[in-house]
Design a protein around this motif. Structure first.
Motif, PDB file in Angstrom:
ATOM      1  N   SER A 194      72.937 -53.635  43.927  1.00  0.00           N
ATOM      2  CA  SER A 194      72.190 -53.887  42.685  1.00  0.00           C
ATOM      3  C   SER A 194      71.640 -55.303  42.684  1.00  0.00           C
ATOM      4  N   ILE A 195      72.360 -56.205  43.325  1.00  0.00           N
ATOM      5  CA  ILE A 195      71.897 -57.586  43.447  1.00  0.00           C
ATOM      6  C   ILE A 195      70.547 -57.634  44.145  1.00  0.00           C
ATOM      7  N   ARG A 254      67.749 -56.200  42.172  1.00  0.00           N
ATOM      8  CA  ARG A 254      67.254 -57.080  41.112  1.00  0.00           C
ATOM      9  C   ARG A 254      66.467 -58.246  41.685  1.00  0.00           C
ATOM     10  N   GLY A 292      63.618 -72.387  37.788  1.00  0.00           N
ATOM     11  CA  GLY A 292      62.405 -71.574  37.859  1.00  0.00           C
ATOM     12  C   GLY A 292      62.158 -70.941  39.218  1.00  0.00           C
ATOM     13  N   LEU A 331      68.257 -64.882  40.046  1.00  0.00           N
ATOM     14  CA  LEU A 331      68.863 -64.375  38.818  1.00  0.00           C
ATOM     15  C   LEU A 331      68.984 -65.515  37.823  1.00  0.00           C
ATOM     16  N   GLU A 332      68.903 -65.220  36.557  1.00  0.00           N
ATOM     17  CA  GLU A 332      69.125 -66.267  35.558  1.00  0.00           C
ATOM     18  C   GLU A 332      70.549 -66.789  35.690  1.00  0.00           C
ATOM     19  N   GLY A 333      70.660 -68.083  35.578  1.00  0.00           N
ATOM     20  CA  GLY A 333      71.989 -68.675  35.654  1.00  0.00           C
ATOM     21  C   GLY A 333      72.456 -68.922  37.070  1.00  0.00           C
ATOM     22  N   MET A 334      71.658 -68.535  38.057  1.00  0.00           N
ATOM     23  CA  MET A 334      72.098 -68.681  39.448  1.00  0.00           C
ATOM     24  C   MET A 334      71.523 -69.946  40.077  1.00  0.00           C
ATOM     25  N   ARG A 335      72.309 -70.524  40.947  1.00  0.00           N
ATOM     26  CA  ARG A 335      71.849 -71.690  41.694  1.00  0.00           C
ATOM     27  C   ARG A 335      72.332 -71.572  43.136  1.00  0.00           C
ATOM     28  N   VAL A 382      76.886 -68.916  39.814  1.00  0.00           N
ATOM     29  CA  VAL A 382      76.254 -68.186  38.715  1.00  0.00           C
ATOM     30  C   VAL A 382      76.976 -68.516  37.422  1.00  0.00           C
ATOM     31  N   ARG A 395      72.437 -71.404  28.566  1.00  0.00           N
ATOM     32  CA  ARG A 395      72.315 -70.236  29.448  1.00  0.00           C
ATOM     33  C   ARG A 395      71.699 -69.043  28.722  1.00  0.00           C
ATOM     34  N   GLY A 401      72.664 -74.394  33.148  1.00  0.00           N
ATOM     35  CA  GLY A 401      72.369 -73.192  32.374  1.00  0.00           C
ATOM     36  C   GLY A 401      71.345 -72.318  33.094  1.00  0.00           C
ATOM     37  N   ALA A 402      70.487 -72.977  33.887  1.00  0.00           N
ATOM     38  CA  ALA A 402      69.517 -72.292  34.744  1.00  0.00           C
ATOM     39  C   ALA A 402      68.784 -71.156  34.028  1.00  0.00           C
ATOM     40  N   PRO A 436      65.335 -69.932  33.008  1.00  0.00           N
ATOM     41  CA  PRO A 436      63.950 -70.297  33.358  1.00  0.00           C
ATOM     42  C   PRO A 436      63.052 -70.518  32.136  1.00  0.00           C
TER      43      PRO A 436
END
Lengths: 510, 304
Positions: free
Chosen positions: A2-3, A6, A174, A178-182, A229, B72, B96-97, B99
């Motif tokens: 699923s990762i 997405r 940006g 995924l949101e919150g991921m680095r 995340v 977040r 919080g990343a 976007p």
């Protein structure tokens, strides 16, 4: 799966969009056809004489104008240009760290049973420069950020050592993950416990606590990549993990295929009322070592030297010994080809310890960590008054073989010790700020050396400090340490330290 | 075992993630005044979280884990900007990343970007203390600035939550009517304050001084962010003794020692103003903030 499902569109769609945009761009730029060109040339030919005359007139006017303007504002143009160039320079920060130290013990006892590296040794006595740092960082583009930190370690009487502490790139929010991921790649102060991520100049004490010195040589900054995340939850929750080269002694070392260590962590944090907060984390570092070099004691001149030794001398002998071991002998057995039993019996305990502190290790290492940090500011303003309590616990298991090289009658030979041993350590500290510029703190740290090292006592250290900050950027600290690292040998230390930072200053994390 | 744990956790997260898209817009406000404005314009359609409370100094906030968790999930991050939050907001934004709230996005609203910023320094050097190279960020104590930001915020809310655009527009119209009337009253009262002499602790009051025409005699903090020095305080005493002053103005988070010291020597009373919504119990919303502030100033003027 699923990762990937997405993630894939996020990467692929912009690429397609870019590809689609590229040819469209070229078309809209409008390549003129041959006929058009010919017509344009005809037109120019028709009236070029009059045009040239007109242009000449304009040009001479402009020249006069610009000469007049130059006289008025001679420096305006270059100044503007300099600002524009600077705007894309990375942010530069410099940290100054100097200290005066006085110790009651003439020589540092070291930490028996641990391969302590250069960084984690006792600071030089007298006046010395500590750990200067230069950092350059900035956004690379809309998706990536980069940072580079050079640590300059001045050791009295030796050449200044330049250490590449950090050189990493990381994704910006940006980047389309995924949101919150680095994702962070390169060399960095990786996520493990509380202090590891912090630059040492931000610490509350002049030296790192014992577990960091013994297990990590102050910090784990191997080469690798880490993904983290932050979950979209009411309570702060972060998960992460990484893959590393496995070449950061004393935890891992001598890596040959370059992907021998990995990490996993999870942490949560929440507010306790309006003005207090807490964070708790659990961490794991796990990896393989092959002929990982020992501490700075035997080979103080650097790690490369140790590795050479390993290749030259260790391999052949070692295999023989290991085979012997496999034939059902006890794990604790202390082997010695050049048996000279009597001499060794006297210092048997010491011998086991030196395997751990000076020997080369081949095998698996697993380090678990737990950290807790609690902050409370009575008025809500940490700048005025604050109490910070913090503790960490490290637990390490090493399963493998230590090889020790010894010289006897001018002959070098190796001894092996098979081990499956556990070492652990912890510290707890409190720092209180009674007034805006003043802080006082106390710390207690304790280690349990590897059980197979049979050391028989647990090193401990107590530290008390008071520091004064003129601003966020300048701090002076007085610290007292009482260390008993090797049994009865006690060391009372006084340190006076300044830490000042210049230029760009990274925002502090919790 | 750990090898399988990471993908499993990440996969679990991927399933959970879409649930975070709540029905209404979430506004993360760095300061209480912006939280109050967001509540005025957003009403029931927004969930507002304020990173600081009225007695906190927004210069110096710890990037607490809970703040990261809030960013977040935020649809709009609404702050003063002009580097007021430079010590902690970047960490929240990065960790919080999210976007949609990054600089340049509709969800990134910095008040100082939308009003005329005062006190842009000519020289930038750390020896001048904790200065803001982009100017004084405490823009909210001018009712005109609040009005401008109300319009901007309504537009931003409509962009991140188009389904409720109508509601935002009508609430903005309602707020503008009430705020316009109140501003007229306040300006009339400010006429009566013109020329009243005050001493301030930190440079946080320039916008208030600007539209009320209060007369600034001295600042206790010669250098922003660095506590006042003895020699500077002696100068201030001299100046206050010669010119006189009606009040020494303090924000709730300002340290009281220097102000008390000056009050003792000059007889000028220390007046704590709410500074922001919630800075004093009576200053419960933006209207009350200005009402209370003017009332306290008038009281100080009448006493002197």
């Amino acid at each position: 799966m699923s990762i990937i499902a997405r993630f894939l569109p996020l990467v692929v769609l912009p690429m397609i969009a870019l590809l689609a945009a590229a040819p469209a761009d070229a078309q809209s730029a409008g390549q003129p056809t041959a006929a058009e060109l010919a017509r344009q040339i005809q037109e120019i030919k028709r009236d070029y004489e009059s045009r040239i005359r007109a242009l000449e007139g304009q040009l001479s006017n402009l020249e006069k104008k610009s000469q007049a303007e130059e006289k008025k504002t001679p420096a305006a143009t270059p100044a503007k240009k300099a600002t524009a160039d600077n705007a894309f320079n990375p942010a530069i920060g410099i940290v100054f760290d100097g200290r005066y130290a006085s110790f009651s013990a003439d020589e540092w006892s070291r930490i028996p049973g641990f391969a302590v590296g250069h960084e984690a040794e006792r600071a030089p006595e007298g006046l010395s420069l500590g750990h200067s740092e230069v950092t350059a960082s900035g956004n690379i583009d809309d998706k990536f950020r980069g940072a580079l930190t050079l640590g300059l370690h001045a050791h009295p009487g030796e050449a200044t050592e330049v250490e590449l502490e950090e050189a990493y790139v990381q994704t910006l929010p940006g980047a389309g993950l995924l949101e919150g991921m680095r994702v962070k790649a390169g060399r960095a102060l990786w996520t493990f416990g509380y202090l590891n991520e912090q630059h040492a100049h931000g610490d509350d004490f002049a030296d790192r606590p014992l577990p960091y010195r013994a297990f990590l040589n102050n910090a784990f900054n191997d080469d690798g990549v880490e993904v983290s995340v932050v979950l979209p939850t009411e309570v702060y929750a972060e998960l992460g993990g990484g893959l590393f080269r496995g070449d950061d002694t004393p935890l891992f070392g001598g890596s040959d295929n370059g992907l021998r260590a990995r990490s996993l962590y999870a942490r949560v944090g929440w507010d306790m009322g309006r003005d207090a907060a807490v964070r708790v984390g659990g961490y794991l570092l796990d990896g393989k070592s092959r002929n990982r070099g020992g501490g700075g004691h035997a080979h103080a001149n650097g790690h490369g030297h140790e590795d050479e030794h390993a290749d030259e001398h260790a391999h052949e002998d070692e295999h023989d010994h290991e085979d012997d071991h496999a034939n059902g002998e006890e794990e604790h057995e202390h082997e010695d080809d050049h048996a000279n039993g009597e001499e060794h019996e006297d210092e048997h305990g010491e011998d086991f310890a030196s395997f751990f502190s000076e020997g080369m290790f081949t095998g698996n290492t697993r380090l678990y960590g737990i950290d807790v940090r609690f902050t409370v500011a009575p008025t809500g303003n940490a700048r005025e008054s604050e109490l910070i309590l913090q503790g960490e616990y490290f637990w390490r298991k090493e399963d493998g073989t230590y090889t020790l090289m010894e010289e006897e009658d001018g002959e070098e030979h190796t001894e092996n010790l098979k081990t499956d041993s556990i070492a652990h350590g912890w510290y707890i500290q409190g720092v209180y700020k009674p007034a805006p510029r003043w802080r006082i703190g106390a710390r207690y740290a304790r280690l349990s050396p590897p059980d197979d090292a049979e050391i028989g006592h647990n090193p401990y250290a107590f530290a008390a400090m008071v520091d004064w900050s003129n601003s966020e950027f300048g701090r002076v600290r007085l610290q007292y340490n009482h260390e008993a690292l090797d049994g009865d040998e006690e060391d009372n230390q006084i340190m006076l330290q300044y830490v000042m930072s210049l230029g760009a200053h990274a925002a502090h994390s919790f | 075992m750990s090898r399988h744990l990471a993908p499993a956790l990440l996969a679990a997260f991927a399933v959970v993630a879409p649930a975070s898209a709540a029905a209404d817009a979430r506004v993360f406000a760095c300061e209480p005044e912006w939280a109050a404005l967001a509540s005025e314009i957003g009403g029931d359609n927004v969930t507002v979280y304020s990173a600081t409370h009225g007695r906190q100094d927004a210069h110096y906030i710890r990037a607490r884990p809970s703040l990261i968790a809030q960013v977040r999930r935020a649809d709009i991050v609404f702050c003063s900007g002009a580097e007021l939050e430079v010590g902690w907001l970047p960490v929240l934004m990065e960790r919080g990343a999210r976007p949609g709230v990054q600089p340049g996005q509709p969800g990134h609203l910095m008040a100082a970007d939308h009003v005329e910023v005062m006190e842009r320094p000519e020289r930038i050097d750390r020896s001048l203390g904790d200065i803001h190279p982009t100017g004084n960020p405490h823009v909210h104590l001018d009712p005109g600035n609040i009005a401008r930001l109300a319009v901007e915020l309504a537009g931003r809310l409509a962009r991140v939550d188009p389904a409720n655009e109508e509601a935002y527009r009508s609430r903005l119209a309602d707020f503008e009517a009430r705020w316009g009337a109140a501003t007229k009253r306040w300006r009339a009262r400010a006429e009566g304050l013109r020329g009243t002499k005050v001493v301030v602790h930190h440079a946080a009051w320039v916008y208030l001084l600007g539209w009320t025409d209060l007369d600034l005699v001295a600042r206790l903090e010669r250098i922003s962010g660095v506590p006042p020095t003895a020699s500077h305080l002696r100068d201030v005493v001299e100046r206050v003794r010669t010119t006189g002053a009606a009040a020494i103005l303090l924000a709730p988070h300002d340290p009281v020692d220097a102000a008390d010291w000056l009050a003792e020597r000059t007889g000028v009373p220390v007046v704590e103003l709410p500074f922001t919504v919630g800075g004093q119990d009576e200053a419960g919303d933006l209207f009350a903030l200005f009402d209370v502030t003017l009332a306290l100033l008038e009281k100080a003027r009448d006493r002197s």
